[in-house]
Design a protein around this motif. Structure first.
Motif, PDB file in Angstrom:
ATOM      1  N   HIS A 104     107.160  58.244  35.809  1.00 32.55           N
ATOM      2  CA  HIS A 104     105.944  57.922  35.063  1.00 32.55           C
ATOM      3  C   HIS A 104     105.502  59.003  34.083  1.00 32.55           C
ATOM      4  O   HIS A 104     104.708  58.735  33.198  1.00 32.55           O
ATOM      5  CB  HIS A 104     104.801  57.646  36.038  1.00 32.55           C
ATOM      6  CG  HIS A 104     105.026  56.441  36.880  1.00 32.55           C
ATOM      7  ND1 HIS A 104     105.804  56.464  38.017  1.00 32.55           N
ATOM      8  CD2 HIS A 104     104.598  55.178  36.747  1.00 32.55           C
ATOM      9  CE1 HIS A 104     105.833  55.263  38.548  1.00 32.55           C
ATOM     10  NE2 HIS A 104     105.109  54.455  37.796  1.00 32.55           N
ATOM     11  N   ARG A 129     104.747  57.309  30.527  1.00 31.06           N
ATOM     12  CA  ARG A 129     105.722  56.209  30.465  1.00 31.06           C
ATOM     13  C   ARG A 129     105.259  55.054  31.359  1.00 31.06           C
ATOM     14  O   ARG A 129     105.836  54.791  32.413  1.00 31.06           O
ATOM     15  CB  ARG A 129     107.106  56.715  30.891  1.00 31.06           C
ATOM     16  CG  ARG A 129     107.689  57.754  29.926  1.00 31.06           C
ATOM     17  CD  ARG A 129     109.053  58.251  30.379  1.00 31.06           C
ATOM     18  NE  ARG A 129     108.993  59.089  31.555  1.00 31.06           N
ATOM     19  CZ  ARG A 129     108.775  60.412  31.545  1.00 31.06           C
ATOM     20  NH1 ARG A 129     108.579  61.046  30.415  1.00 31.06           N
ATOM     21  NH2 ARG A 129     108.760  61.103  32.670  1.00 31.06           N
ATOM     22  N   PRO A 130     104.215  54.335  30.960  1.00 24.30           N
ATOM     23  CA  PRO A 130     103.673  53.267  31.800  1.00 24.30           C
ATOM     24  C   PRO A 130     104.650  52.105  32.014  1.00 24.30           C
ATOM     25  O   PRO A 130     104.540  51.377  32.996  1.00 24.30           O
ATOM     26  CB  PRO A 130     102.425  52.797  31.049  1.00 24.30           C
ATOM     27  CG  PRO A 130     102.621  53.252  29.650  1.00 24.30           C
ATOM     28  CD  PRO A 130     103.463  54.491  29.714  1.00 24.30           C
ATOM     29  N   GLU A 131     105.626  51.971  31.148  1.00 23.77           N
ATOM     30  CA  GLU A 131     106.571  50.862  31.250  1.00 23.77           C
ATOM     31  C   GLU A 131     107.544  50.987  32.417  1.00 23.77           C
ATOM     32  O   GLU A 131     108.168  50.000  32.816  1.00 23.77           O
ATOM     33  CB  GLU A 131     107.363  50.721  29.932  1.00 23.77           C
ATOM     34  CG  GLU A 131     108.355  51.825  29.657  1.00 23.77           C
ATOM     35  CD  GLU A 131     107.773  53.145  29.119  1.00 23.77           C
ATOM     36  OE1 GLU A 131     108.574  54.079  28.931  1.00 23.77           O
ATOM     37  OE2 GLU A 131     106.556  53.233  28.889  1.00 23.77           O
ATOM     38  N   VAL A 132     107.686  52.161  33.011  1.00 21.32           N
ATOM     39  CA  VAL A 132     108.679  52.331  34.083  1.00 21.32           C
ATOM     40  C   VAL A 132     108.309  51.582  35.356  1.00 21.32           C
ATOM     41  O   VAL A 132     109.200  51.228  36.131  1.00 21.32           O
ATOM     42  CB  VAL A 132     108.973  53.814  34.405  1.00 21.32           C
ATOM     43  CG1 VAL A 132     109.486  54.549  33.205  1.00 21.32           C
ATOM     44  CG2 VAL A 132     107.781  54.494  35.005  1.00 21.32           C
ATOM     45  N   ALA A 134     107.448  48.556  35.740  1.00 20.60           N
ATOM     46  CA  ALA A 134     108.106  47.248  35.698  1.00 20.60           C
ATOM     47  C   ALA A 134     109.607  47.375  35.962  1.00 20.60           C
ATOM     48  O   ALA A 134     110.224  46.454  36.501  1.00 20.60           O
ATOM     49  CB  ALA A 134     107.860  46.583  34.350  1.00 20.60           C
ATOM     50  N   HIS A 135     110.191  48.494  35.607  1.00 21.61           N
ATOM     51  CA  HIS A 135     111.624  48.715  35.809  1.00 21.61           C
ATOM     52  C   HIS A 135     111.991  48.724  37.300  1.00 21.61           C
ATOM     53  O   HIS A 135     113.039  48.218  37.691  1.00 21.61           O
ATOM     54  CB  HIS A 135     112.041  50.030  35.148  1.00 21.61           C
ATOM     55  CG  HIS A 135     113.442  50.443  35.418  1.00 21.61           C
ATOM     56  ND1 HIS A 135     114.524  49.843  34.824  1.00 21.61           N
ATOM     57  CD2 HIS A 135     113.951  51.388  36.245  1.00 21.61           C
ATOM     58  CE1 HIS A 135     115.636  50.402  35.271  1.00 21.61           C
ATOM     59  NE2 HIS A 135     115.313  51.346  36.133  1.00 21.61           N
ATOM     60  N   GLU A 137     109.983  47.466  39.861  1.00 16.40           N
ATOM     61  CA  GLU A 137     109.397  46.351  40.606  1.00 16.40           C
ATOM     62  C   GLU A 137     110.459  45.318  40.989  1.00 16.40           C
ATOM     63  O   GLU A 137     111.255  44.894  40.161  1.00 16.40           O
ATOM     64  CB  GLU A 137     108.283  45.688  39.817  1.00 16.40           C
ATOM     65  CG  GLU A 137     107.579  44.640  40.623  1.00 16.40           C
ATOM     66  CD  GLU A 137     106.091  44.570  40.373  1.00 16.40           C
ATOM     67  OE1 GLU A 137     105.478  43.702  40.971  1.00 16.40           O
ATOM     68  OE2 GLU A 137     105.568  45.381  39.595  1.00 16.40           O
TER      69      GLU A 137
END
Length: 142
Positions: A104, A129-132, A134-135, A137
């Protein structure tokens, strides 16, 4: 620190409880099957097991891991600016232990007199890195 009548708090929110586990799979089964939590992920990689379980709609996310030493969990708080938060806390006597990267973003833990008289474990991180999230999950290695 927030003073009476002051709406400023030192951290944004408690995002993670980083919990040591001797048996991540068994602990994950307890948190999900007995307590009713939702498994977010269970990863077995490079000799380390980490599982995340959500017990509430809002944070914190409980992270169970077999590579964390000690018996106490680490309270992982998000801050808007890690460098500024570290400078402020060090000015109040906290002592930096480790600064490193998690998926993150950058994180730093504290130890010694900075961890308080009870030896509490606290870490601060900056969400870069807020998108990680979802990676990871849905990943179930065990």
């Amino acid at each position: 620190m927030a003073e009476s009548g002051d709406d400023h708090f030192p951290f944004e929110q408690l995002d993670f409880l980083y919990v040591p586990s001797r048996d991540v799979a068994s602990d994950l089964a307890f948190f999900s099957d007995v307590l009713g939590g939702r498994v977010v992920f269970a990863i077995d990689s490079m000799g380390t097991r980490v599982a995340a379980v959500r017990l509430t709609e809002d944070p914190p996310l409980v992270l169970l891991t077999d590579h964390l030493e000690g018996e106490r969990p680490i309270l992982v708080y998000r801050v808007p600016d890690l460098s500024a938060a570290l400078t402020e806390l060090e000015g109040r006597g906290w002592r930096r232990e480790h600064t490193f990267e998690i998926p993150h973003g950058p994180i730093c833990s504290f130890t010694g007199p900075g961890s308080g008289p009870g030896g509490h474990r606290v870490a601060l991180y900056q969400l870069t890195r807020p998108e990680v999230a979802a990676h990871f999950e849905g990943r179930r290695d065990f």
